[in-house]
Design a protein around this motif. Sequence first.
Motif, PDB file in Angstrom:
ATOM      1  N   VAL A 196       0.830  -1.207   0.000  1.00 24.72           N
ATOM      2  CA  VAL A 196       0.000   0.000   0.000  1.00 24.72           C
ATOM      3  C   VAL A 196       0.864   1.256   0.000  1.00 24.72           C
ATOM      4  O   VAL A 196       0.755   2.102  -0.890  1.00 24.72           O
ATOM      5  N   SER A 197       1.729   1.389   0.994  1.00 28.64           N
ATOM      6  CA  SER A 197       2.549   2.602   1.097  1.00 28.64           C
ATOM      7  C   SER A 197       3.916   2.297   1.696  1.00 28.64           C
ATOM      8  O   SER A 197       4.558   3.168   2.284  1.00 28.64           O
ATOM      9  N   ASN A 198       4.374   1.075   1.564  1.00 21.05           N
ATOM     10  CA  ASN A 198       5.638   0.645   2.171  1.00 21.05           C
ATOM     11  C   ASN A 198       6.850   1.189   1.422  1.00 21.05           C
ATOM     12  O   ASN A 198       6.750   1.633   0.270  1.00 21.05           O
ATOM     13  N   ASP A 199       7.988   1.143   2.085  1.00 17.24           N
ATOM     14  CA  ASP A 199       9.260   1.595   1.518  1.00 17.24           C
ATOM     15  C   ASP A 199       9.838   0.476   0.654  1.00 17.24           C
ATOM     16  O   ASP A 199      10.379  -0.506   1.153  1.00 17.24           O
ATOM     17  N   LEU A 200       9.755   0.645  -0.653  1.00 12.81           N
ATOM     18  CA  LEU A 200      10.202  -0.405  -1.571  1.00 12.81           C
ATOM     19  C   LEU A 200      11.719  -0.569  -1.599  1.00 12.81           C
ATOM     20  O   LEU A 200      12.220  -1.603  -2.043  1.00 12.81           O
ATOM     21  N   THR A 201      12.455   0.435  -1.134  1.00 11.39           N
ATOM     22  CA  THR A 201      13.915   0.297  -1.135  1.00 11.39           C
ATOM     23  C   THR A 201      14.368  -0.809  -0.188  1.00 11.39           C
ATOM     24  O   THR A 201      15.480  -1.343  -0.340  1.00 11.39           O
ATOM     25  N   LEU A 202      13.520  -1.182   0.778  1.00 15.98           N
ATOM     26  CA  LEU A 202      13.878  -2.261   1.704  1.00 15.98           C
ATOM     27  C   LEU A 202      13.963  -3.606   0.983  1.00 15.98           C
ATOM     28  O   LEU A 202      14.724  -4.495   1.394  1.00 15.98           O
ATOM     29  N   ILE A 203      13.185  -3.766  -0.083  1.00 21.72           N
ATOM     30  CA  ILE A 203      13.243  -5.020  -0.824  1.00 21.72           C
ATOM     31  C   ILE A 203      14.618  -5.171  -1.465  1.00 21.72           C
ATOM     32  O   ILE A 203      15.251  -6.234  -1.394  1.00 21.72           O
ATOM     33  N   ASP A 204      15.113  -4.099  -2.091  1.00 20.45           N
ATOM     34  CA  ASP A 204      16.455  -4.142  -2.672  1.00 20.45           C
ATOM     35  C   ASP A 204      17.523  -4.363  -1.613  1.00 20.45           C
ATOM     36  O   ASP A 204      18.523  -5.022  -1.858  1.00 20.45           O
ATOM     37  N   ARG A 205      17.305  -3.807  -0.429  1.00 19.33           N
ATOM     38  CA  ARG A 205      18.332  -3.918   0.612  1.00 19.33           C
ATOM     39  C   ARG A 205      18.442  -5.351   1.130  1.00 19.33           C
ATOM     40  O   ARG A 205      19.567  -5.828   1.382  1.00 19.33           O
ATOM     41  N   TYR A 206      17.325  -6.044   1.285  1.00 13.50           N
ATOM     42  CA  TYR A 206      17.356  -7.333   1.959  1.00 13.50           C
ATOM     43  C   TYR A 206      17.251  -8.553   1.035  1.00 13.50           C
ATOM     44  O   TYR A 206      17.639  -9.655   1.432  1.00 13.50           O
ATOM     45  N   LEU A 207      16.745  -8.376  -0.176  1.00 14.17           N
ATOM     46  CA  LEU A 207      16.544  -9.534  -1.044  1.00 14.17           C
ATOM     47  C   LEU A 207      17.432  -9.477  -2.277  1.00 14.17           C
ATOM     48  O   LEU A 207      17.533  -8.453  -2.945  1.00 14.17           O
ATOM     49  N   ARG A 208      18.036 -10.605  -2.593  1.00 13.22           N
ATOM     50  CA  ARG A 208      18.732 -10.762  -3.864  1.00 13.22           C
ATOM     51  C   ARG A 208      17.698 -10.991  -4.971  1.00 13.22           C
ATOM     52  O   ARG A 208      16.516 -11.206  -4.694  1.00 13.22           O
ATOM     53  N   HIS A 209      18.152 -10.953  -6.205  1.00 15.78           N
ATOM     54  CA  HIS A 209      17.235 -11.305  -7.295  1.00 15.78           C
ATOM     55  C   HIS A 209      16.843 -12.765  -7.114  1.00 15.78           C
ATOM     56  O   HIS A 209      17.704 -13.622  -6.892  1.00 15.78           O
ATOM     57  N   PRO A 210      15.545 -13.087  -7.184  1.00 12.16           N
ATOM     58  CA  PRO A 210      15.117 -14.459  -6.867  1.00 12.16           C
ATOM     59  C   PRO A 210      15.633 -15.490  -7.863  1.00 12.16           C
ATOM     60  O   PRO A 210      15.739 -15.213  -9.063  1.00 12.16           O
ATOM     61  N   PRO A 211      15.937 -16.693  -7.379  1.00 16.26           N
ATOM     62  CA  PRO A 211      16.401 -17.755  -8.276  1.00 16.26           C
ATOM     63  C   PRO A 211      15.322 -18.228  -9.243  1.00 16.26           C
ATOM     64  O   PRO A 211      15.627 -18.755 -10.300  1.00 16.26           O
ATOM     65  N   LYS A 212      14.049 -18.047  -8.851  1.00 13.09           N
ATOM     66  CA  LYS A 212      12.918 -18.340  -9.738  1.00 13.09           C
ATOM     67  C   LYS A 212      12.028 -17.106  -9.789  1.00 13.09           C
ATOM     68  O   LYS A 212      11.867 -16.415  -8.783  1.00 13.09           O
ATOM     69  N   GLU A 213      11.455 -16.865 -10.975  1.00 16.88           N
ATOM     70  CA  GLU A 213      10.594 -15.696 -11.100  1.00 16.88           C
ATOM     71  C   GLU A 213       9.478 -15.974 -12.099  1.00 16.88           C
ATOM     72  O   GLU A 213       9.628 -16.808 -13.003  1.00 16.88           O
ATOM     73  N   PRO A 214       8.335 -15.305 -11.950  1.00 22.25           N
ATOM     74  CA  PRO A 214       7.251 -15.490 -12.923  1.00 22.25           C
ATOM     75  C   PRO A 214       7.629 -14.886 -14.273  1.00 22.25           C
ATOM     76  O   PRO A 214       8.435 -13.950 -14.339  1.00 22.25           O
ATOM     77  N   ASP A 215       7.046 -15.403 -15.324  1.00 22.71           N
ATOM     78  CA  ASP A 215       7.383 -14.938 -16.666  1.00 22.71           C
ATOM     79  C   ASP A 215       7.167 -13.437 -16.823  1.00 22.71           C
ATOM     80  O   ASP A 215       7.951 -12.760 -17.500  1.00 22.71           O
ATOM     81  N   TYR A 216       6.120 -12.909 -16.183  1.00 23.12           N
ATOM     82  CA  TYR A 216       5.816 -11.496 -16.404  1.00 23.12           C
ATOM     83  C   TYR A 216       6.831 -10.544 -15.755  1.00 23.12           C
ATOM     84  O   TYR A 216       6.850  -9.356 -16.063  1.00 23.12           O
ATOM     85  N   ARG A 217       7.676 -11.075 -14.894  1.00 22.55           N
ATOM     86  CA  ARG A 217       8.718 -10.223 -14.301  1.00 22.55           C
ATOM     87  C   ARG A 217       9.753  -9.814 -15.341  1.00 22.55           C
ATOM     88  O   ARG A 217      10.309  -8.704 -15.267  1.00 22.55           O
ATOM     89  N   GLN A 218      10.096 -10.716 -16.251  1.00 22.13           N
ATOM     90  CA  GLN A 218      11.003 -10.442 -17.368  1.00 22.13           C
ATOM     91  C   GLN A 218      12.375  -9.924 -16.917  1.00 22.13           C
ATOM     92  O   GLN A 218      12.951  -9.021 -17.520  1.00 22.13           O
ATOM     93  N   GLY A 219      12.877 -10.496 -15.826  1.00 23.30           N
ATOM     94  CA  GLY A 219      14.216 -10.160 -15.369  1.00 23.30           C
ATOM     95  C   GLY A 219      14.358  -8.837 -14.666  1.00 23.30           C
ATOM     96  O   GLY A 219      15.471  -8.430 -14.321  1.00 23.30           O
ATOM     97  N   ARG A 220      13.268  -8.137 -14.433  1.00 27.81           N
ATOM     98  CA  ARG A 220      13.356  -6.813 -13.802  1.00 27.81           C
ATOM     99  C   ARG A 220      13.797  -6.901 -12.344  1.00 27.81           C
ATOM    100  O   ARG A 220      13.455  -7.845 -11.630  1.00 27.81           O
ATOM    101  N   GLY A 221      14.538  -5.903 -11.899  1.00 30.47           N
ATOM    102  CA  GLY A 221      14.914  -5.806 -10.501  1.00 30.47           C
ATOM    103  C   GLY A 221      13.702  -5.508  -9.643  1.00 30.47           C
ATOM    104  O   GLY A 221      12.628  -5.149 -10.138  1.00 30.47           O
ATOM    105  N   HIS A 222      13.885  -5.629  -8.325  1.00 28.58           N
ATOM    106  CA  HIS A 222      12.761  -5.442  -7.400  1.00 28.58           C
ATOM    107  C   HIS A 222      12.067  -4.099  -7.602  1.00 28.58           C
ATOM    108  O   HIS A 222      10.844  -4.015  -7.644  1.00 28.58           O
TER     109      HIS A 222
END
Length: 214
Positions: free
Chosen positions: A156-182
Amino acid sequence: MDCAAPVFPGRLRKNDDIFIGGASRARPFVQVYEQREAEVVHGPSYRAGDEVFVDRCVDDCVEIVERRGGGGTVVLSPGVLVIIVVGDKKSEREGALDVFGRVHDVIVSALCKAGVYNVVRAGISDLAVDGKKILGSSLYMGTKPPLFYYQSSLMVSNDLTLIDRYLRHPPKEPDYRQGRGHRQFCTTLKELGVDVDIKELSVQIESHLRDNLR
């Protein structure tokens, strides 16, 4: 209605206490709450070194906890709504995709009523707007009793920079992500220009699921 307490294998995991309580109440049981602090939550297939910057979590005193149910690793933080549903399976043959479908159709309807438009189902268990993820979910299908235990996180209104800080690019991803970063893949309702009070939204989603999930 079967009100037996669920039998979960292994130790208790995130929100199992809510699942156990919800299984003994009228169903669908629904609870929606705002996450209070940053937390990394993962499923049973989690591989720490491949998915999480563990050192950063340690430095910031951010807990890494396990949930019951599949799906990818997520960062929960203030501004995220956690949506929990305990419901009856329609039949022994009802699978995870069927449950995701009927739960998400109601959530999409609730969001539309709240002024969030163009929300679509994406991947196996996500909701997205214009190709960007706003909700991810996980599911555990129980047999004793035959209930489903669903939980999701709505940004809703969370700080999305925390996702980049704590998570690596996932080893599996849905097709619609198309390799995009968090940061390029995820968005919040606030970023979409939706001005909504998170407490009011939680009440709206909770009541809409309770009244309309079949």
